[in-house]
Design a protein around this motif. Structure first.
Motif, PDB file in Angstrom:
ATOM      1  N   MET A 113       0.735  -1.077   0.083  1.00 28.94           N
ATOM      2  CA  MET A 113      -0.198   0.019  -0.045  1.00 28.94           C
ATOM      3  C   MET A 113       0.848   1.177  -0.037  1.00 28.94           C
ATOM      4  N   THR A 114       0.516   2.215  -0.829  1.00 27.80           N
ATOM      5  CA  THR A 114       1.137   3.376  -1.008  1.00 27.80           C
ATOM      6  C   THR A 114       0.874   4.491   0.266  1.00 27.80           C
ATOM      7  N   ALA A 115       1.759   5.309   0.554  1.00 28.17           N
ATOM      8  CA  ALA A 115       1.579   6.214   1.452  1.00 28.17           C
ATOM      9  C   ALA A 115       0.378   7.094   1.179  1.00 28.17           C
ATOM     10  N   VAL A 116      -0.052   7.581  -0.013  1.00 27.36           N
ATOM     11  CA  VAL A 116      -1.201   8.352  -0.237  1.00 27.36           C
ATOM     12  C   VAL A 116      -2.539   7.543  -0.129  1.00 27.36           C
ATOM     13  N   SER A 117      -2.235   6.042  -0.331  1.00 25.94           N
ATOM     14  CA  SER A 117      -3.421   5.168  -0.490  1.00 25.94           C
ATOM     15  C   SER A 117      -3.691   4.676   1.058  1.00 25.94           C
ATOM     16  N   ALA A 118      -2.837   4.806   1.989  1.00 27.30           N
ATOM     17  CA  ALA A 118      -3.058   4.728   3.389  1.00 27.30           C
ATOM     18  C   ALA A 118      -3.854   6.112   4.109  1.00 27.30           C
ATOM     19  N   LEU A 119      -3.633   7.356   3.579  1.00 26.09           N
ATOM     20  CA  LEU A 119      -4.182   8.550   3.750  1.00 26.09           C
ATOM     21  C   LEU A 119      -5.575   8.508   3.299  1.00 26.09           C
ATOM     22  N   ALA A 120      -5.832   7.915   2.071  1.00 26.69           N
ATOM     23  CA  ALA A 120      -6.954   7.805   1.661  1.00 26.69           C
ATOM     24  C   ALA A 120      -8.067   6.808   2.590  1.00 26.69           C
ATOM     25  N   ASP A 121      -7.428   5.941   2.872  1.00 26.70           N
ATOM     26  CA  ASP A 121      -8.005   4.983   3.852  1.00 26.70           C
ATOM     27  C   ASP A 121      -8.393   5.596   5.134  1.00 26.70           C
ATOM     28  N   LEU A 122      -7.433   6.326   5.545  1.00 29.55           N
ATOM     29  CA  LEU A 122      -7.918   6.843   6.787  1.00 29.55           C
ATOM     30  C   LEU A 122      -9.095   7.923   6.831  1.00 29.55           C
ATOM     31  N   ILE A 123      -8.965   8.806   5.834  1.00 31.07           N
ATOM     32  CA  ILE A 123     -10.075   9.549   5.352  1.00 31.07           C
ATOM     33  C   ILE A 123     -11.339   8.781   5.383  1.00 31.07           C
ATOM     34  N   GLU A 124     -11.428   7.698   4.406  1.00 29.79           N
ATOM     35  CA  GLU A 124     -12.552   6.969   4.503  1.00 29.79           C
ATOM     36  C   GLU A 124     -12.948   6.438   5.651  1.00 29.79           C
ATOM     37  N   ARG A 125     -12.228   6.086   6.450  1.00 29.38           N
ATOM     38  CA  ARG A 125     -12.588   5.437   8.004  1.00 29.38           C
ATOM     39  C   ARG A 125     -13.561   6.474   8.821  1.00 29.38           C
ATOM     40  N   PHE A 126     -12.804   7.878   8.756  1.00 25.86           N
ATOM     41  CA  PHE A 126     -13.361   8.690   9.583  1.00 25.86           C
ATOM     42  C   PHE A 126     -14.573   9.447   9.090  1.00 25.86           C
ATOM     43  N   THR A 127     -14.708   9.365   7.563  1.00 28.89           N
ATOM     44  CA  THR A 127     -16.018   9.937   6.971  1.00 28.89           C
ATOM     45  C   THR A 127     -17.156   8.622   6.839  1.00 28.89           C
ATOM     46  N   GLY A 128     -16.738   7.634   7.007  1.00 28.58           N
ATOM     47  CA  GLY A 128     -17.698   6.443   6.687  1.00 28.58           C
ATOM     48  C   GLY A 128     -17.771   6.141   5.085  1.00 28.58           C
ATOM     49  N   GLY A 129     -16.744   6.684   4.339  1.00 28.49           N
ATOM     50  CA  GLY A 129     -16.585   6.772   2.920  1.00 28.49           C
ATOM     51  C   GLY A 129     -17.386   7.653   2.121  1.00 28.49           C
ATOM     52  N   ASP A 130     -18.573   8.548   2.770  1.00 26.64           N
ATOM     53  CA  ASP A 130     -19.267   9.194   1.989  1.00 26.64           C
ATOM     54  C   ASP A 130     -19.803  10.420   2.746  1.00 26.64           C
ATOM     55  N   GLY A 131     -19.333  11.603   2.501  1.00 31.13           N
ATOM     56  CA  GLY A 131     -19.925  12.794   3.234  1.00 31.13           C
ATOM     57  C   GLY A 131     -18.752  13.729   3.714  1.00 31.13           C
ATOM     58  N   ALA A 132     -19.097  14.591   4.487  1.00 32.00           N
ATOM     59  CA  ALA A 132     -17.979  15.417   4.980  1.00 32.00           C
ATOM     60  C   ALA A 132     -17.692  15.405   6.725  1.00 32.00           C
ATOM     61  N   LEU A 133     -16.554  15.825   6.902  1.00 32.81           N
ATOM     62  CA  LEU A 133     -16.426  15.825   8.647  1.00 32.81           C
ATOM     63  C   LEU A 133     -15.531  16.921   8.808  1.00 32.81           C
ATOM     64  N   LYS A 134     -15.948  17.886   9.591  1.00 29.30           N
ATOM     65  CA  LYS A 134     -15.371  18.942  10.134  1.00 29.30           C
ATOM     66  C   LYS A 134     -14.767  18.473  11.502  1.00 29.30           C
ATOM     67  N   THR A 135     -13.329  18.211  11.427  1.00 27.38           N
ATOM     68  CA  THR A 135     -12.787  17.470  12.476  1.00 27.38           C
ATOM     69  C   THR A 135     -12.611  18.164  13.715  1.00 27.38           C
ATOM     70  N   ALA A 136     -12.064  17.469  14.798  1.00 25.10           N
ATOM     71  CA  ALA A 136     -11.680  18.099  16.062  1.00 25.10           C
ATOM     72  C   ALA A 136     -10.331  18.940  16.074  1.00 25.10           C
ATOM     73  N   ILE A 137      -9.510  18.834  14.865  1.00 25.34           N
ATOM     74  CA  ILE A 137      -8.328  19.191  14.859  1.00 25.34           C
ATOM     75  C   ILE A 137      -8.768  20.596  14.122  1.00 25.34           C
ATOM     76  N   PRO A 138      -8.288  21.794  14.470  1.00 24.97           N
ATOM     77  CA  PRO A 138      -8.512  23.086  14.191  1.00 24.97           C
ATOM     78  C   PRO A 138      -8.233  23.085  12.499  1.00 24.97           C
ATOM     79  N   ARG A 139      -8.999  23.644  11.724  1.00 23.34           N
ATOM     80  CA  ARG A 139      -8.960  24.033  10.254  1.00 23.34           C
ATOM     81  C   ARG A 139      -8.957  22.996   9.426  1.00 23.34           C
TER      82      ARG A 139
END
Length: 295
Positions: A1-27
């Protein structure tokens, strides 16, 4: 798995794969979509946008920008755009840029002066392994909320440092610049945003920006890819669309609220920008609300 694919997997996990998330991390905001989207019309503000999976295109005026896992989008001004996810599954993030943090980092690292002349406010740069690594560490902090306050500023600082040292560093220095042509253009943009319902006089706007009318028109279009009048029109129409969709205003009332005196002119310009008259456009948006959530 490439580094950018790992980042994509993280994003999909936190968003549920569909939609937007304003995170607890500022900005920091995360976005995901399972399908390509219809064009969406939004007001972008200074930000770093990274697509970790899929691809997206953004149109500002007549300028087209495409970004994907190899290229990031940098926005250095407030500007209305038309965005569209063109390849899915899609996973992206947006880190809003704080000019005060940038200015402090520029002073500490001797990153160089801001460009003498304004540069286009939207551009695409090369996404490096170092940037992906820093951004992944920032997103991973969502798994350990107690660490966010102490560690997120360090990761954000590294991301900004990598951007300043990268191929679009001059645009970041432009965000932090306290004077010069870019400051004058930002003054004009701020006035239009705050007074979009009022008639727009180029001469009066030029006086506010402390520029001649010809210089204002030249540099405003150089930065935003549109004239001041086109910029105002997009702000008006985006706000009218929001009023109709979110506050159930009728088209005539929404048009009048944003500064149109002629309902027919409002309907004509609305259709030209959004591809359909107000009633049909809003019905389409309500039938596919996920389109509105994708950055």
């Amino acid at each position: 798995m490439t580094a950018v694919s790992a980042l994509a997997d993280l994003i999909e996990r936190f968003t549920g794969g569909d939609g937007a998330l304003k995170t607890a991390i500022p900005r920091l905001s995360l976005f995901a979509a399972r399908q390509p989207s219809a064009p969406t019309h939004v007001l972008y503000q200074p930000a770093l946008c990274i697509v970790a999976r899929g691809s997206k295109q953004v149109i500002s005026g007549e300028a087209l920008h495409v970004y994907d896992p190899a290229r990031y989008l940098i926005v250095s001004i407030d500007v209305p755009v038309t965005g569209q996810v063109t390849e899915a599954p899609y996973a992206s993030l947006r880190l809003d840029l704080d000019p005060h943090l940038l200015a402090a980092l520029i002073l500490e690292t001797d990153a160089g002066p801001a460009p003498a002349m304004p540069m286009p406010g939207i551009a695409v740069g090369t996404l490096t392994a170092e940037m992906i690594d820093a951004m992944t560490r920032l997103v991973r902090l969502l798994d350990s909320p107690p660490d966010i306050a102490a560690l997120a500023p360090l990761a954000e600082r590294e991301i900004l440092y990598r951007l300043l040292r990268g191929d679009q560093g001059a645009r970041l220095r432009q965000i932090a610049a306290g004077e010069g042509r870019m400051r004058q253009i930002n003054r004009a943009i701020a006035w239009i945003k705050e007074n979009y319902t009022a008639p727009l006089s180029i001469e009066a706007l030029a006086a506010i920006a402390c520029m001649s009318p010809s210089a204002l028109h030249l540099h405003f279009k150089q930065v935003t890819a549109m004239s001041p009048l086109q910029f105002q029109k997009q702000i008006r129409l985006q706000e009218a669309r929001r009023l109709i969709l979110a506050e159930a205003s009728d088209a005539a009332s929404a048009g009048h609220a944003v500064g149109y005196e002629s309902p027919s002119q409002f309907s004509r310009e609305y259709r030209r920008l959004f591809g359909a008259p107000p009633v049909r456009d809003i019905a389409r948006l309500k039938a596919a609300p996920a389109v509105l959530a994708v950055d």
